[in-house]
Motif scaffolding. Structure first.
Motif, PDB file in Angstrom:
ATOM      1  N   ASP A  81       0.775  -1.239   0.141  1.00 34.96           N
ATOM      2  CA  ASP A  81      -0.086  -0.061   0.059  1.00 34.96           C
ATOM      3  C   ASP A  81       0.923   1.337   0.004  1.00 34.96           C
ATOM      4  O   ASP A  81       0.161   2.109   0.113  1.00 34.96           O
ATOM      5  CB  ASP A  81      -0.868  -0.010   1.193  1.00 34.96           C
ATOM      6  N   ARG A  82       2.265   1.021  -0.235  1.00 35.87           N
ATOM      7  CA  ARG A  82       2.906   2.360  -0.238  1.00 35.87           C
ATOM      8  C   ARG A  82       4.245   2.193  -1.157  1.00 35.87           C
ATOM      9  O   ARG A  82       4.813   1.185  -0.970  1.00 35.87           O
ATOM     10  CB  ARG A  82       3.264   2.994   1.154  1.00 35.87           C
ATOM     11  N   GLN A  83       4.767   3.245  -1.829  1.00 37.60           N
ATOM     12  CA  GLN A  83       5.858   3.061  -2.448  1.00 37.60           C
ATOM     13  C   GLN A  83       7.143   3.655  -1.639  1.00 37.60           C
ATOM     14  O   GLN A  83       7.076   4.872  -1.088  1.00 37.60           O
ATOM     15  CB  GLN A  83       5.920   3.950  -3.667  1.00 37.60           C
ATOM     16  N   VAL A  84       7.880   2.852  -1.392  1.00 35.81           N
ATOM     17  CA  VAL A  84       9.313   3.004  -0.809  1.00 35.81           C
ATOM     18  C   VAL A  84      10.266   3.475  -1.942  1.00 35.81           C
ATOM     19  O   VAL A  84      10.717   2.653  -2.622  1.00 35.81           O
ATOM     20  CB  VAL A  84       9.839   1.951   0.075  1.00 35.81           C
ATOM     21  N   SER A  85      10.716   4.816  -1.611  1.00 36.99           N
ATOM     22  CA  SER A  85      11.523   5.135  -2.806  1.00 36.99           C
ATOM     23  C   SER A  85      12.729   5.793  -2.256  1.00 36.99           C
ATOM     24  O   SER A  85      13.739   5.903  -2.820  1.00 36.99           O
ATOM     25  CB  SER A  85      10.876   6.568  -3.427  1.00 36.99           C
ATOM     26  N   ARG A  86      13.024   5.668  -0.827  1.00 35.88           N
ATOM     27  CA  ARG A  86      14.362   5.881  -0.295  1.00 35.88           C
ATOM     28  C   ARG A  86      14.315   5.128   1.040  1.00 35.88           C
ATOM     29  O   ARG A  86      13.386   4.721   1.504  1.00 35.88           O
ATOM     30  CB  ARG A  86      14.709   7.223  -0.091  1.00 35.88           C
ATOM     31  N   HIS A  87      15.586   5.018   1.445  1.00 31.63           N
ATOM     32  CA  HIS A  87      15.790   4.055   2.633  1.00 31.63           C
ATOM     33  C   HIS A  87      14.903   4.671   3.958  1.00 31.63           C
ATOM     34  O   HIS A  87      14.306   4.039   4.983  1.00 31.63           O
ATOM     35  CB  HIS A  87      17.140   3.961   3.038  1.00 31.63           C
ATOM     36  N   GLU A  88      14.763   5.976   4.182  1.00 30.05           N
ATOM     37  CA  GLU A  88      14.338   6.636   5.255  1.00 30.05           C
ATOM     38  C   GLU A  88      12.816   6.219   5.277  1.00 30.05           C
ATOM     39  O   GLU A  88      12.176   6.414   6.389  1.00 30.05           O
ATOM     40  CB  GLU A  88      14.318   8.272   4.999  1.00 30.05           C
ATOM     41  N   ASP A  89      12.079   5.919   4.081  1.00 26.96           N
ATOM     42  CA  ASP A  89      10.910   5.620   4.015  1.00 26.96           C
ATOM     43  C   ASP A  89      10.616   4.053   4.832  1.00 26.96           C
ATOM     44  O   ASP A  89       9.413   3.790   5.134  1.00 26.96           O
ATOM     45  CB  ASP A  89      10.350   5.331   2.836  1.00 26.96           C
ATOM     46  N   LEU A  90      11.735   3.483   5.034  1.00 21.01           N
ATOM     47  CA  LEU A  90      11.387   2.285   5.938  1.00 21.01           C
ATOM     48  C   LEU A  90      11.239   2.162   7.392  1.00 21.01           C
ATOM     49  O   LEU A  90      10.590   1.396   7.923  1.00 21.01           O
ATOM     50  CB  LEU A  90      12.778   1.260   5.371  1.00 21.01           C
ATOM     51  N   ASN A  91      11.325   3.708   7.805  1.00 19.38           N
ATOM     52  CA  ASN A  91      11.271   3.687   9.478  1.00 19.38           C
ATOM     53  C   ASN A  91      10.159   3.624   9.676  1.00 19.38           C
ATOM     54  O   ASN A  91       8.948   3.788   9.329  1.00 19.38           O
ATOM     55  CB  ASN A  91      11.591   5.070   9.631  1.00 19.38           C
ATOM     56  N   GLY A  92       9.703   2.075  10.569  1.00 13.68           N
ATOM     57  CA  GLY A  92       8.673   1.937  11.303  1.00 13.68           C
ATOM     58  C   GLY A  92       7.679   0.964  10.571  1.00 13.68           C
ATOM     59  O   GLY A  92       6.850   0.601  11.037  1.00 13.68           O
ATOM     60  N   LEU A  93       8.305   0.646   9.416  1.00 14.63           N
ATOM     61  CA  LEU A  93       7.419  -0.309   8.589  1.00 14.63           C
ATOM     62  C   LEU A  93       7.518  -1.886   8.997  1.00 14.63           C
ATOM     63  O   LEU A  93       8.765  -2.304   9.156  1.00 14.63           O
ATOM     64  CB  LEU A  93       7.673  -0.168   6.997  1.00 14.63           C
ATOM     65  N   LYS A  94       6.506  -2.627   9.177  1.00 12.11           N
ATOM     66  CA  LYS A  94       6.701  -4.060   9.323  1.00 12.11           C
ATOM     67  C   LYS A  94       6.583  -4.767   8.168  1.00 12.11           C
ATOM     68  O   LYS A  94       5.747  -5.001   7.140  1.00 12.11           O
ATOM     69  CB  LYS A  94       5.164  -4.402  10.143  1.00 12.11           C
ATOM     70  N   ILE A  95       7.934  -5.608   8.311  1.00 12.28           N
ATOM     71  CA  ILE A  95       8.192  -6.240   6.856  1.00 12.28           C
ATOM     72  C   ILE A  95       8.450  -7.731   7.087  1.00 12.28           C
ATOM     73  O   ILE A  95       9.069  -8.021   8.270  1.00 12.28           O
ATOM     74  CB  ILE A  95       9.774  -5.760   6.438  1.00 12.28           C
ATOM     75  N   ARG A  96       7.903  -8.556   6.185  1.00  9.46           N
ATOM     76  CA  ARG A  96       7.935  -9.947   6.565  1.00  9.46           C
ATOM     77  C   ARG A  96       9.452 -10.431   6.142  1.00  9.46           C
ATOM     78  O   ARG A  96      10.015  -9.939   5.075  1.00  9.46           O
ATOM     79  CB  ARG A  96       7.074 -10.905   5.526  1.00  9.46           C
ATOM     80  N   ILE A  97      10.091 -11.424   7.073  1.00 12.41           N
ATOM     81  CA  ILE A  97      11.468 -12.084   6.469  1.00 12.41           C
ATOM     82  C   ILE A  97      11.140 -13.466   6.346  1.00 12.41           C
ATOM     83  O   ILE A  97      10.198 -13.903   7.374  1.00 12.41           O
ATOM     84  CB  ILE A  97      12.669 -11.520   7.297  1.00 12.41           C
ATOM     85  N   PRO A  98      11.824 -14.111   5.837  1.00 11.23           N
ATOM     86  CA  PRO A  98      11.706 -15.620   5.908  1.00 11.23           C
ATOM     87  C   PRO A  98      12.507 -16.087   7.093  1.00 11.23           C
ATOM     88  O   PRO A  98      12.544 -17.350   7.523  1.00 11.23           O
ATOM     89  CB  PRO A  98      12.460 -16.091   4.585  1.00 11.23           C
ATOM     90  N   GLY A  99      13.128 -15.403   7.630  1.00 13.45           N
ATOM     91  CA  GLY A  99      14.017 -15.713   8.896  1.00 13.45           C
ATOM     92  C   GLY A  99      15.510 -15.292   8.732  1.00 13.45           C
ATOM     93  O   GLY A  99      15.818 -14.580   7.882  1.00 13.45           O
ATOM     94  N   GLY A 100      16.342 -15.589   9.756  1.00  9.19           N
ATOM     95  CA  GLY A 100      17.734 -15.191   9.808  1.00  9.19           C
ATOM     96  C   GLY A 100      17.952 -13.926  10.719  1.00  9.19           C
ATOM     97  O   GLY A 100      17.320 -12.903  10.507  1.00  9.19           O
TER      98      GLY A 100
END
Length: 344
Positions: free
Chosen positions: A166-185
């Motif tokens: 639901d949002r376009q991340v266009s720079r690293h700063e946009d990642l702040n606070g976002l919940k992101i699925r990872i496969p593990g690690g």
């Protein structure tokens, strides 16, 4: 005429002898021990990893003249990759090819390749390390820690990137606070946390449903994985193509099964595996490029940060790398070898 008849007789005898020896060899192989070789993978039938392992399975059974009976199960029909190590150890399956992100909790040094040191690195930079001395050490430690046989080089998946609904991340700063699925690690978690994101482990088979139910809004995976599952139909609309790490699959074989094989069949497994690796890596690269185009055709917007930005954020993430190394238990000597080979 007599000479011709003699020649024909000689040819007939030669053919009969060849036929006898060939059929005797086949019969002997069929009468000897047969080895059940079950292979489990998590990816679906259309995935580039699945297709390569299917070629390996088919060729191995044919080349062994039936001495190895291969049963290949894809799409987590037997086990999910997160569960397959235990299944391998207990003898419920003979071979698995899990993603390397599934192994660092068992073999800390596998996590080396997911450290921020590798963030934004090219495939060629990764090969230089993984197919060389450092890679040989890591594979040897996989064998030692898990009690398995690694028959050769690792298969490619390709670069992992970030995808959103639901949002376009266009720079690293946009990642702040976002919940992101990872496969593990642990390294995946630490790297994204360094970027200000909130990583959450979700097994791959659960991802499509989680997207549909709006339980996931961001995820770490690859173009080919998104394409193979057509995840734009589940809500994926945006991609931040930042080369989080270069993902590979690790071939591992149950050691008890391996040591039961006679030497010639062990070598056949190694040779057959080696024969698929280069073609698979080429196919994986092509698949990722084609998948990128297909994502865009499906309405997914792709933004790639500049190399200078990747280098900048690699250094930011590396500020916490020493803590990650200690937490994961990665051998500092291996990290030093990697730094010397790749630069900081």
């Amino acid at each position: 005429m007599q000479g011709l008849s003699s020649a024909r007789l000689h040819m007939a005898v030669t053919f009969a002898l060849f036929f006898f020896l060939a059929t005797s060899a086949i019969a002997a192989s069929q009468e000897g021990p047969r080895y059940l070789f079950r292979i489990s993978t998590e990816n679906t039938v259309g995935h580039v990893q699945t297709q390569a392992i299917e070629r390996f399975a088919r060729q191995l059974e044919e080349s062994s003249l039936g001495r190895i009976e291969v049963r290949f199960h894809h799409s987590a029909q037997m086990f999910r990759d997160r569960d397959v190590i235990a299944a391998l150890s207990s003898g419920k399956v003979e071979m698995a090819v899990p993603g390397m992100w599934q192994l660092d909790r068992y073999v800390p040094d596998v996590g080396l390749y997911m450290l921020p040191l590798f963030y934004g690195r090219t495939a060629e930079e990764n090969y230089r390390l993984r197919d060389g001395k450092v890679g040989a050490i890591v594979s040897q430690r996989v064998e030692t820690y898990l009690g398995v046989k690694v028959p050769g080089r690792w298969l490619d998946l390709g670069h992992a990137h970030l995808y959103f609904t639901d949002r376009q991340v266009s720079r690293h700063e946009d990642l702040n606070g976002l919940k992101i699925r990872i496969p593990g690690g642990v390294a995946n978690q630490a790297r994204l946390e360094a970027f200000g994101a909130s990583p959450d482990v979700v097994p791959w088979p659960d991802v499509p449903n989680a997207l549909q139910r709006d339980h996931l809004k961001g995820m770490l995976t690859t173009h080919e994985t998104v394409r193979s599952a057509a995840l734009w139909n589940n809500g994926i609309r945006f991609c931040f193509e930042d080369m989080e790490y270069f993902a590979q699959y690790v071939p591992i074989i149950n050691s008890r099964f391996w040591h039961k094989l006679p030497t010639d069949l062990q070598q056949l497994v190694i040779d057959t595996w080696e024969a698929v690796v280069d073609d698979q890596r080429i196919a994986a690269d092509i698949a990722q490029r084609e998948a990128r185009a297909e994502l865009q055709a499906g309405g997914v917007s792709v933004i790639a940060p500049k190399p200078s930005e990747l280098q900048k954020w690699r250094q930011i993430a590396r500020q916490q790398e020493a803590s990650t190394i200690r937490q994961m238990g990665v051998d500092p000597a291996l990290v030093k070898m990697a730094e010397e080979a790749m630069g900081r």
